[in-house]
Design an enzyme around this catalytic site. Sequence first.
Site, PDB file in Angstrom:
ATOM      1  N   SER A 105       0.904  -1.157  -0.035  1.00 32.06           N
ATOM      2  CA  SER A 105      -0.001  -0.026  -0.101  1.00 32.06           C
ATOM      3  C   SER A 105       0.854   1.179   0.007  1.00 32.06           C
ATOM      4  CB  SER A 105      -0.874  -0.138   1.288  1.00 32.06           C
ATOM      5  OG  SER A 105      -1.456   1.322   1.578  1.00 32.06           O
ATOM      6  N   TYR A 132      -2.418  -0.788  10.206  1.00 33.31           N
ATOM      7  CA  TYR A 132      -2.414  -0.976   8.489  1.00 33.31           C
ATOM      8  C   TYR A 132      -1.329  -0.712   8.032  1.00 33.31           C
ATOM      9  CZ  TYR A 132      -4.186  -1.241   3.935  1.00 33.31           C
ATOM     10  OH  TYR A 132      -4.284  -1.628   2.381  1.00 33.31           O
TER      11      TYR A 132
HETATM   12  P1  NDP Z   1     -11.418  -6.597   0.337  1.00 33.42           P
HETATM   13  O1  NDP Z   1     -11.899  -6.267   1.711  1.00 33.42           O
HETATM   14  O2  NDP Z   1     -12.525  -6.155  -0.692  1.00 33.42           O
HETATM   15  O3  NDP Z   1     -11.097  -8.026  -0.071  1.00 33.42           O
HETATM   16  C1  NDP Z   1     -10.136  -8.539   1.197  1.00 33.42           C
HETATM   17  C2  NDP Z   1     -10.126 -10.249   0.896  1.00 33.42           C
HETATM   18  O4  NDP Z   1      -9.395 -10.491   2.111  1.00 33.42           O
HETATM   19  C3  NDP Z   1     -11.732 -10.605   1.162  1.00 33.42           C
HETATM   20  O5  NDP Z   1     -11.631 -11.526   0.355  1.00 33.42           O
HETATM   21  C4  NDP Z   1     -11.640 -11.215   2.476  1.00 33.42           C
HETATM   22  O6  NDP Z   1     -12.536 -12.251   2.741  1.00 33.42           O
HETATM   23  C5  NDP Z   1     -10.310 -11.695   2.693  1.00 33.42           C
HETATM   24  N1  NDP Z   1     -10.035 -11.666   4.326  1.00 33.42           N
HETATM   25  C6  NDP Z   1     -10.072 -10.555   4.910  1.00 33.42           C
HETATM   26  N2  NDP Z   1      -9.759 -11.148   6.064  1.00 33.42           N
HETATM   27  C7  NDP Z   1      -9.259 -12.365   6.149  1.00 33.42           C
HETATM   28  C8  NDP Z   1      -9.035 -13.590   7.006  1.00 33.42           C
HETATM   29  N3  NDP Z   1      -9.077 -13.333   8.082  1.00 33.42           N
HETATM   30  N4  NDP Z   1      -8.920 -14.734   6.500  1.00 33.42           N
HETATM   31  C9  NDP Z   1      -8.911 -14.927   5.345  1.00 33.42           C
HETATM   32  N5  NDP Z   1      -9.373 -13.994   4.355  1.00 33.42           N
HETATM   33  C10 NDP Z   1      -9.567 -12.830   4.651  1.00 33.42           C
HETATM   34  O7  NDP Z   1      -9.963  -5.704  -0.003  1.00 33.42           O
HETATM   35  P2  NDP Z   1      -9.549  -5.102  -1.289  1.00 33.42           P
HETATM   36  O8  NDP Z   1      -9.586  -6.139  -2.193  1.00 33.42           O
HETATM   37  O9  NDP Z   1      -9.502  -3.893  -1.271  1.00 33.42           O
HETATM   38  O10 NDP Z   1      -7.840  -5.480  -0.949  1.00 33.42           O
HETATM   39  C11 NDP Z   1      -7.122  -6.335  -1.441  1.00 33.42           C
HETATM   40  C12 NDP Z   1      -5.587  -6.409  -0.854  1.00 33.42           C
HETATM   41  O11 NDP Z   1      -5.410  -5.053  -1.606  1.00 33.42           O
HETATM   42  C13 NDP Z   1      -5.529  -6.176   0.690  1.00 33.42           C
HETATM   43  O12 NDP Z   1      -4.214  -6.471   1.129  1.00 33.42           O
HETATM   44  C14 NDP Z   1      -5.302  -4.632   0.923  1.00 33.42           C
HETATM   45  O13 NDP Z   1      -4.687  -4.168   2.023  1.00 33.42           O
HETATM   46  C15 NDP Z   1      -4.923  -4.088  -0.398  1.00 33.42           C
HETATM   47  N6  NDP Z   1      -4.849  -2.868  -0.798  1.00 33.42           N
HETATM   48  C16 NDP Z   1      -6.203  -2.279  -1.236  1.00 33.42           C
HETATM   49  C17 NDP Z   1      -6.368  -1.102  -1.847  1.00 33.42           C
HETATM   50  C18 NDP Z   1      -7.742  -0.533  -1.891  1.00 33.42           C
HETATM   51  O14 NDP Z   1      -7.720   0.825  -2.400  1.00 33.42           O
HETATM   52  N7  NDP Z   1      -8.659  -1.187  -2.112  1.00 33.42           N
HETATM   53  C19 NDP Z   1      -5.333   0.099  -1.755  1.00 33.42           C
HETATM   54  C20 NDP Z   1      -4.018  -0.590  -0.958  1.00 33.42           C
HETATM   55  C21 NDP Z   1      -3.918  -1.875  -0.746  1.00 33.42           C
HETATM   56  P3  NDP Z   1     -14.011 -11.976   2.976  1.00 33.42           P
HETATM   57  O15 NDP Z   1     -14.424 -11.619   1.595  1.00 33.42           O
HETATM   58  O16 NDP Z   1     -14.805 -13.295   3.490  1.00 33.42           O
HETATM   59  O17 NDP Z   1     -14.392 -10.775   3.992  1.00 33.42           O
END
Ligand code: NDP
Length: 255
Positions: free
Chosen positions: A154, A167
């Site tokens: 990020s 975070y």
């Molecule tokens: P989302 O919240 O949309 O998706 C995150 C995913 O991770 C979901 O499928 C979620 O599962 C899964 N997840 C969360 N917690 C757990 C857990 N305890 N065990 C297993 N799976 C888990 O996030 P994004 O798609 O936005 O983010 C994806 C990545 O990109 C992350 O690492 C985030 O930090 C990074 N990021 C995102 C940005 C953005 O603007 N969107 C910017 C910078 C970085 P479930 O669907 O069941 O909740």
Amino acid sequence: VSRFTPSSSDALKNKVILITGAGDGIGREAALTYARYGADLILTGRTESKLRAVSDEIAQKYGITPRVYCHDLLTLTAEQCRDFAAVLAHAVPYLDGVLHNAGILGVVAPMTEQPPQLWQDVIQVNVNATFMLTQALLPLLLRAPQSSLVFTSSSVGREGRAGWGAYAVSKFATEGMMQVLAQEYAGTGLRTNCINPGGTRTAMRAGAFPDEASEKLKTPADIMPTYLYVMCNDSAGKNGISFDAQPGRKAGPAE
Ligand code: NDP
């Protein structure tokens, strides 16, 4: 890299790629995109119904049924990671790619207001579980002729910003983990890199910036060129790099 298009629709054919957090947001889009280029997928996540929906959509569209494994990174142990790797070793010869995408935000609040338990949860999911899974999956990655290990960073993992607490710290750790591994396996067939997606229209983003004009954000589909690049042979030899999926994007709310 952010405009990369694979040279052939078979660019990922026969490549076995594991994606964490594949049920939603960027992970879901990466799964659909890799499948479109022929990858044999292993989808992991916390909510089985979401993973099944992605798997069904891929099977219907591309005729390949991904394997689905459900586990909660919050409670995952090193032993469970090893068991998971042993199960995978029976199912696939090796892993060509691992995309560590799952992550949680915690809360956007000043350090004094970061709840200690939530702090630990963020570090557990984003750092500790990611490390334990990596440790267990490394032998399968090293068995492949060429393989790609990708972590999700990020902008706050490169420069701290007020309010981003656990975070930001977890993403700095992620960058560090990537750099350590990149050095440890330099000169082997394994390359290790990070992707910083940049602000992207997902549920996590909406949680972080509830008041922004989300229609101005890039969608997960828009940032897939970088996600494809890191898994295609075109990135062979690229190691220890933190790629920006949206180069030049100013951090912070969409304007
Ligand atoms: P989302 O919240 O949309 O998706 C995150 C995913 O991770 C979901 O499928 C979620 O599962 C899964 N997840 C969360 N917690 C757990 C857990 N305890 N065990 C297993 N799976 C888990 O996030 P994004 O798609 O936005 O983010 C994806 C990545 O990109 C992350 O690492 C985030 O930090 C990074 N990021 C995102 C940005 C953005 O603007 N969107 C910017 C910078 C970085 P479930 O669907 O069941 O909740």
